[in-house]
Design a protein around this motif. Structure first.
Motif, PDB file in Angstrom:
ATOM      1  N   VAL A   8     -88.296  -0.037   6.832  1.00  0.00           N
ATOM      2  CA  VAL A   8     -87.695  -0.722   7.965  1.00  0.00           C
ATOM      3  C   VAL A   8     -88.730  -1.655   8.578  1.00  0.00           C
ATOM      4  N   ILE A   9     -88.356  -2.932   8.730  1.00  0.00           N
ATOM      5  CA  ILE A   9     -89.259  -3.935   9.300  1.00  0.00           C
ATOM      6  C   ILE A   9     -88.661  -4.428  10.609  1.00  0.00           C
ATOM      7  N   ALA A  10     -89.445  -4.391  11.675  1.00  0.00           N
ATOM      8  CA  ALA A  10     -89.005  -4.881  12.978  1.00  0.00           C
ATOM      9  C   ALA A  10     -89.405  -6.346  13.109  1.00  0.00           C
ATOM     10  N   GLU A  11     -88.414  -7.229  13.316  1.00  0.00           N
ATOM     11  CA  GLU A  11     -88.682  -8.661  13.460  1.00  0.00           C
ATOM     12  C   GLU A  11     -88.847  -9.039  14.935  1.00  0.00           C
ATOM     13  N   GLY A  12     -89.643 -10.081  15.186  1.00  0.00           N
ATOM     14  CA  GLY A  12     -89.743 -10.628  16.525  1.00  0.00           C
ATOM     15  C   GLY A  12     -90.596  -9.809  17.482  1.00  0.00           C
ATOM     16  N   VAL A  13     -91.567  -9.092  16.969  1.00  0.00           N
ATOM     17  CA  VAL A  13     -92.443  -8.299  17.840  1.00  0.00           C
ATOM     18  C   VAL A  13     -93.445  -9.238  18.509  1.00  0.00           C
ATOM     19  N   LEU A  48     -97.867  -1.012  10.711  1.00  0.00           N
ATOM     20  CA  LEU A  48     -98.258  -0.615  12.059  1.00  0.00           C
ATOM     21  C   LEU A  48     -99.281   0.506  12.080  1.00  0.00           C
ATOM     22  N   ALA A  49     -99.340   1.260  11.026  1.00  0.00           N
ATOM     23  CA  ALA A  49    -100.266   2.402  11.016  1.00  0.00           C
ATOM     24  C   ALA A  49    -101.716   1.949  10.995  1.00  0.00           C
ATOM     25  N   ASP A  50    -102.040   0.933  10.186  1.00  0.00           N
ATOM     26  CA  ASP A  50    -103.445   0.549  10.048  1.00  0.00           C
ATOM     27  C   ASP A  50    -103.685  -0.957  10.159  1.00  0.00           C
ATOM     28  N   CYS A 103     -91.453   3.561  13.230  1.00  0.00           N
ATOM     29  CA  CYS A 103     -91.251   2.338  12.463  1.00  0.00           C
ATOM     30  C   CYS A 103     -92.565   1.956  11.791  1.00  0.00           C
ATOM     31  N   LYS A 104     -92.527   1.604  10.518  1.00  0.00           N
ATOM     32  CA  LYS A 104     -93.760   1.426   9.758  1.00  0.00           C
ATOM     33  C   LYS A 104     -94.255  -0.020   9.677  1.00  0.00           C
TER      34      LYS A 104
END
Length: 741
Positions: free
Chosen positions: A679-684, A495-497, A698-699
């Protein structure tokens, strides 16, 4: 008419052929004209004392009951020979039981000229032997315990004539239940039914309690009989001798008792009779219990004690027939425990069995006496509701859902359980058991995916899931054998870059006729039919092969993740397979990530723990998928060094409007940060979700906002473009069709 020599010789020869049996010859007027020596030996009469007299007064006397005289006269005057048992008297007035057979000799005009009467004394020993033979014949013929017991009592009373006999059973709780007392009024047995045995409970209750015979020669004064003598004395019962009935395992299963009409104890004859009867009662009870055990095995589930599949079919058929006769309705409910396989895999069979037993108890507590609940198999229960329409069935279904919803206390755990209930109705949804069960199954499957509404009525447009599973299972086997499965790859983005963190390999199946089959559906079927290992190893091999191609082409893909079923981790050979593939395709350990569900971490099965440890030793990364939705404890994160935690998509979907969901996501991210776990966020799927995830630190994220799952070639295009992801893949371009109902 005196006998001629030739005629007398003839008759004498016939009597000799009868052996030790007594023989009497009567003339046409039914007067005695000849007796053999056995008659004198048996009854004491000499020939000159009886010749010329009628046989009836000789045998029965004046004091003998009228019934005996009538029976003997009927026997002698019968047109054809016949056999009967008669109670008579000998010369000295002693009572004797005789088995008598008559045969007639006729002249050419069919007139009776002589009657030959053959009989022998039915001594007590012979009568006891006859009793035993008769009872054994009854047992072989399958006669019920109650009928055999009454037969024994009546025969014992016939032999002795001075007793009243009873048989009681003692159940596993020590309660007495009369099963035979043919000479006592019904109220006597009813008064004893359900009384607990004990040290001062009459003759029978005391004998059963101590396992020893108990003789009370005076019921009126005995302390054992104080509470019960009001039953016995008005019936003229003054004494009682009770003997316990013991089975081969030593258990006291009942009592056999003789009541006397005078204050006395048993004679030698009584002892002989009761010894034989107690043995016969033990045989009868053991046979009855064996039949009951076989019946339970055939018709009841051993774990829950509920009717099993076989009996459910019978009971449902009966309910349908009754509803048909009354032109009424009945409902059939099918209950499935949601995610029961995960509970079984995570906590083991013992815990799962305890839950099934407790679920059975809760279900029974919500039903009417006329309703029937049975275990159909596995985690499936079936309930039959006679005289029930859709409204009543839905009401019962919701009651059952609520009853099961309260967490189950198993050891030191509190496990939440939920069920789905499918309902079919007679005659609306079918006219036979098989059809109603299929319809209820279809409705139950609908309930599993219907959100919070766990109770569903069958609707005719719902696909029959049972038939679907059969069709899909066969098609899946063919797909695996013919290589029709495909591996797609979904990017995971920093998410940063916006750079690529890695890709997740996802198995997809597009059938040439059935169309695209969802992963959750065919993976579940693969687990049920034993294909999951083969599919898992194929996915690992294909992913490693593709990673090798990308690395050789210089594609900057850091890691590839492959999902594993809980069943994979019970395969002892899995670490060897992973190691072999890494060597074959020259995959560095940091480039491969294996995703497991959090329920696996609670599985204490030795093979699972050993497999996880061996995979860790290879240096392969472990990712916990769907974190926050299962049963795992945080302490497990400290025991297994996970490289990644994946936040379940259900939390991401609700994070914008639900503060609780956002709080959970924030907490998971903090845990990962503290333990140095990505940590990986699923379903974005939206920019708002992405921004909120960035704000809480969250990365990594994954979802349709960045890209759908792609073929290897489309992933390379996506990596080059980065700004516009290709459209979702339809593997073969076919349109999915419905399976036939």
């Amino acid at each position: 008419m005196p006998l001629t020599r030739d005629r007398g010789s003839q008759l004498f020869e016939r009597s000799v052929q009868e052996g030790d049996k007594a023989v009497v010859v009567l003339n046409a007027r039914r007067e005695i004209v000849w007796i053999n020596p056995s008659f004198t030996k048996m009854l004491g009469y000499l020939s000159e004392e009886v010749v010329g007299r009628s046989l009836v007064p000789v045998l029965v006397g004046k004091a003998t009951p009228t019934a005996a005289r009538v029976s003997l006269e009927r026997l002698i005057n019968a047109k054809r020979g016949s056999l009967e048992e008669i109670n008579g008297l000998d010369k000295f007035g002693n009572e004797i039981t005789l088995l008598i057979y008559t045969d007639h000799i006729r002249d050419i005009d069919e007139n009776v000229t002589e009657t030959i009467v053959t009989f022998h004394s039915n001594t007590p020993a012979r009568m006891i032997q006859s009793l035993q033979n008769n009872v054994l014949e009854e047992l072989v013929s399958g006669t019920s315990l109650e009928s055999v017991s009454e037969f024994i009592c009546r025969k014992a009373e016939f032999i002795t004539r001075d007793v009243v006999s009873t048989i009681l059973r003692v159940d596993q709780n020590g309660l007495m239940h009369p099963i035979a007392a043919p000479s006592l009024p019904r109220y006597y047995s009813d008064a004893l039914d359900g009384i607990a045995i004990g040290p001062t409970v009459g003759s029978c209750g005391t004998a059963a309690f101590f396992g020893e015979p108990v003789l009370v020669e005076d019921i009126e004064t005995s302390p054992l009989w104080t509470p019960y003598k009001g039953l016995a004395l008005p019936l003229g019962l003054k004494a009682c001798w009770s003997v316990p009935i013991k089975l081969r395992d030593g258990r006291v299963a009942g009592t056999f008792a003789f009541y006397f009409r005078e204050k006395r104890g048993p004679s030698y004859l009584h002892e002989e009779i009761i010894s034989a009867c107690v043995h016969l009662c033990a045989l009868a009870i053991e046979q009855h219990e064996a039949k009951e055990h076989i019946h339970r095995l055939a018709y009841f589930d051993m774990l829950t004690g509920l009717p099993n599949r076989r009996q459910i079919y019978q009971k449902a058929g009966q309910a349908i027939a009754e509803a048909r006769d009354k032109h009424g309705k009945m409902a059939l409910l099918r209950l499935d425990i949601k995610r029961f396989k995960d509970i079984n895999d995570t906590f083991g069979h013992s815990t799962a069995d305890q839950i099934l037993s407790q679920v059975a108890i809760r279900l029974q507590g919500q039903l009417r006496p006329v309703d029937i609940v049975g275990r159909f198999g596995g985690d499936v229960f079936v309930i039959i509701l006679p005289d029930a329409d859709s409204a009543y069935a839905m009401m019962v279904g919701r009651k059952l859902v609520d009853a099961v919803a309260k967490p189950f206390a198993i050891a030191d755990l509190l496990l939440p359980i939920s069920i789905s209930v499918g309902i079919s109705l007679y005659p609306d949804n079918g006219a036979d058991v098989e059809t109603l069960l299929k319809r209820a199954d279809s409705a139950a499957c609908k309930g599993k995916t219907a959100g919070q509404e766990a109770v569903s009525l069958y609707e005719h447009d719902v696909v029959d899931r049972a038939q679907e599973r059969v069709i899909l299972g066969a098609a899946l086997r063919e797909a695996v054998s013919k290589g029709q499965l495909t591996l797609l790859y979904q990017p995971q983005v920093n998410l940063a870059d916006g750079s690529l963190h890695g890709v997740e390999a996802l198995v997809r199946w597009a059938h040439p006729v059935l169309g695209e089959i969802s992963t959750s559906r065919f993976i579940m079927i693969a687990e049920q039919i034993g294909l999951i290992d083969e599919i898992g190893i194929w996915a690992l091999s294909k992913a490693c092969q593709q990673m090798a191609v990308w690395r050789a082409a210089g594609r900057p893909i850091p890691t590839i993740s492959v999902n594993l079923s809980p069943l994979h981790l019970r395969n002892r050979n899995l670490p060897n397979v992973v190691a072999s593939l890494m060597r074959q395709y020259d995959i560095p350990k940091h480039a491969l990530m294996l995703e497991i569900t959090e329920g696996v971490t609670m599985d204490d099965h030795p093979t699972t723990l050993a497999t996880i440890a061996a995979i860790q030793a290879l240096g392969v990364g472990l990712s916990m998928d769907d974190f926050g939705t299962g049963y795992s404890s945080l302490s497990r994160l400290t025991h297994i060094p996970f490289a990644e935690l994946k936040i379940d998509r259900s939390f991401i979907a609700g994070m914008v409007d639900d503060r609780s969901a956002l709080a959970v996501i924030t907490a998971i991210n903090s845990i990962g940060h503290s333990l140095d776990i990505t940590v990986i966020a699923e379903g974005v799927e939206t920019e708002t979700q992405q921004k909120m995830l960035r704000d809480i630190g969250c990365k990594v994220a994954q979802g349709y906002l960045f890209s759908h799952a792609l073929t290897a070639a489309d992933l390379e295009i996506w990596m080059r473009g980065k700004c516009a992801a290709p459209k979702p893949v339809r593997l073969h371009g076919q349109k999915a069709i419905k399976l036939p109902v």
